[in-house]
Design a protein around this motif. Structure first.
Motif, PDB file in Angstrom:
ATOM      1  N   UNK A 114       0.806  -1.225   0.000  1.00  0.00           N
ATOM      2  CA  UNK A 114       0.000   0.000   0.000  1.00  0.00           C
ATOM      3  C   UNK A 114       0.840   1.275   0.000  1.00  0.00           C
ATOM      4  N   UNK A 115       2.146   1.125  -0.109  1.00  0.00           N
ATOM      5  CA  UNK A 115       3.043   2.276  -0.075  1.00  0.00           C
ATOM      6  C   UNK A 115       2.824   3.166  -1.302  1.00  0.00           C
ATOM      7  N   UNK A 116       2.839   4.450  -1.091  1.00  0.00           N
ATOM      8  CA  UNK A 116       2.674   5.426  -2.181  1.00  0.00           C
ATOM      9  C   UNK A 116       4.006   6.104  -2.448  1.00  0.00           C
ATOM     10  N   UNK A 117       4.251   6.435  -3.705  1.00  0.00           N
ATOM     11  CA  UNK A 117       5.483   7.098  -4.105  1.00  0.00           C
ATOM     12  C   UNK A 117       5.219   8.556  -4.443  1.00  0.00           C
ATOM     13  N   UNK A 118       6.111   9.410  -3.975  1.00  0.00           N
ATOM     14  CA  UNK A 118       5.959  10.836  -4.256  1.00  0.00           C
ATOM     15  C   UNK A 118       7.301  11.493  -4.542  1.00  0.00           C
ATOM     16  N   UNK A 119       8.259  10.730  -5.057  1.00  0.00           N
ATOM     17  CA  UNK A 119       9.561  11.296  -5.367  1.00  0.00           C
ATOM     18  C   UNK A 119       9.601  11.760  -6.820  1.00  0.00           C
ATOM     19  N   UNK A 120      10.549  12.598  -7.134  1.00  0.00           N
ATOM     20  CA  UNK A 120      10.640  13.198  -8.465  1.00  0.00           C
ATOM     21  C   UNK A 120      10.997  12.188  -9.552  1.00  0.00           C
ATOM     22  N   UNK A 121      11.617  11.067  -9.186  1.00  0.00           N
ATOM     23  CA  UNK A 121      12.032  10.088 -10.193  1.00  0.00           C
ATOM     24  C   UNK A 121      10.976   9.006 -10.434  1.00  0.00           C
ATOM     25  N   UNK A 122       9.754   9.218  -9.971  1.00  0.00           N
ATOM     26  CA  UNK A 122       8.723   8.200 -10.138  1.00  0.00           C
ATOM     27  C   UNK A 122       7.339   8.813 -10.243  1.00  0.00           C
ATOM     28  N   UNK A 123       6.486   8.078 -10.966  1.00  0.00           N
ATOM     29  CA  UNK A 123       5.117   8.538 -11.139  1.00  0.00           C
ATOM     30  C   UNK A 123       4.191   7.323 -11.072  1.00  0.00           C
ATOM     31  N   UNK A 124       3.128   7.430 -10.284  1.00  0.00           N
ATOM     32  CA  UNK A 124       2.106   6.391 -10.208  1.00  0.00           C
ATOM     33  C   UNK A 124       0.925   6.852 -11.036  1.00  0.00           C
ATOM     34  N   UNK A 125       0.407   5.936 -11.882  1.00  0.00           N
ATOM     35  CA  UNK A 125      -0.671   6.302 -12.790  1.00  0.00           C
ATOM     36  C   UNK A 125      -1.841   5.330 -12.609  1.00  0.00           C
ATOM     37  N   UNK A 126      -2.984   5.882 -12.301  1.00  0.00           N
ATOM     38  CA  UNK A 126      -4.203   5.094 -12.139  1.00  0.00           C
ATOM     39  C   UNK A 126      -4.665   4.560 -13.500  1.00  0.00           C
ATOM     40  N   UNK A 127      -5.460   3.486 -13.517  1.00  0.00           N
ATOM     41  CA  UNK A 127      -5.957   2.919 -14.779  1.00  0.00           C
ATOM     42  C   UNK A 127      -6.676   3.965 -15.633  1.00  0.00           C
TER      43      UNK A 127
END
Length: 167
Positions: A114-127
């Protein structure tokens, strides 16, 4: 009759210490080792500014656990705007890093899904959504990217950025 409170106090202290350690240690281990800010030496670059992007590269992510394209070439010193589209029904992400860091982080993600990423080198994209990741590549070398959602990295959801010397 005198009561000895020492055994009760000792037991309470042990229970309290155990509870605090189980609540804090997992979160500290991830934050300290994995979610530090990426430096120039880690990934051949640094966060870019939108206005400095010299070009845009479109990356698609899908539920077949693949990036399209999975291999891109950029020039040293170039700032790239990645437009990352999730064409699947699962959450996906694009994380820029080196192979060892990405593999280590993928293992950690299986333990903390359930960890969320918020760093500049990563992006999480919902469906069905699209997001931007802007990165300046400062060194000529191969840079990796991957999806670190649990099981995705292991299924082969990886790619490479070939950073070539600019002439």
């Amino acid at each position: 009759m005198k009561r000895n409170f020492l055994p009760s106090l000792l037991l309470s202290s042990i229970v309290c210490a155990f509870t605090i350690s189980t609540l804090t240690i997992p979160s500290l281990s991830h934050a300290d080792t994995q979610h530090r800010q990426t430096t120039d030496t880690d990934t051949a670059g640094s966060p870019g500014k939108a206005g400095a992007a010299s070009r845009t590269i479109h990356i698609e992510m899908a539920d077949d656990m693949r990036f399209t394209p999975s291999d891109v070439t950029v020039k040293q010193g170039e700032t790239i705007k990645f437009v990352v589209a999730n064409k699947g029904k699962l959450v996906h992400e694009m994380v820029i890093g080196n192979a060892a860091e990405l593999a280590e982080h993928a293992q950690l993600m299986r333990k903390m899904p359930d960890m969320k990423h918020e760093e500049a080198n990563q992006i999480t994209v919902e469906p069905g959504k699209t997001a931007n990741l802007i990165w300046k590549f400062s060194k000529a070398m191969k840079v990796d990217f991957a999806c670190l959602e649990p099981g995705h990295f292991e299924a082969g959801m990886k790619g490479k950025v070939n950073v070539i010397v600019s002439k």
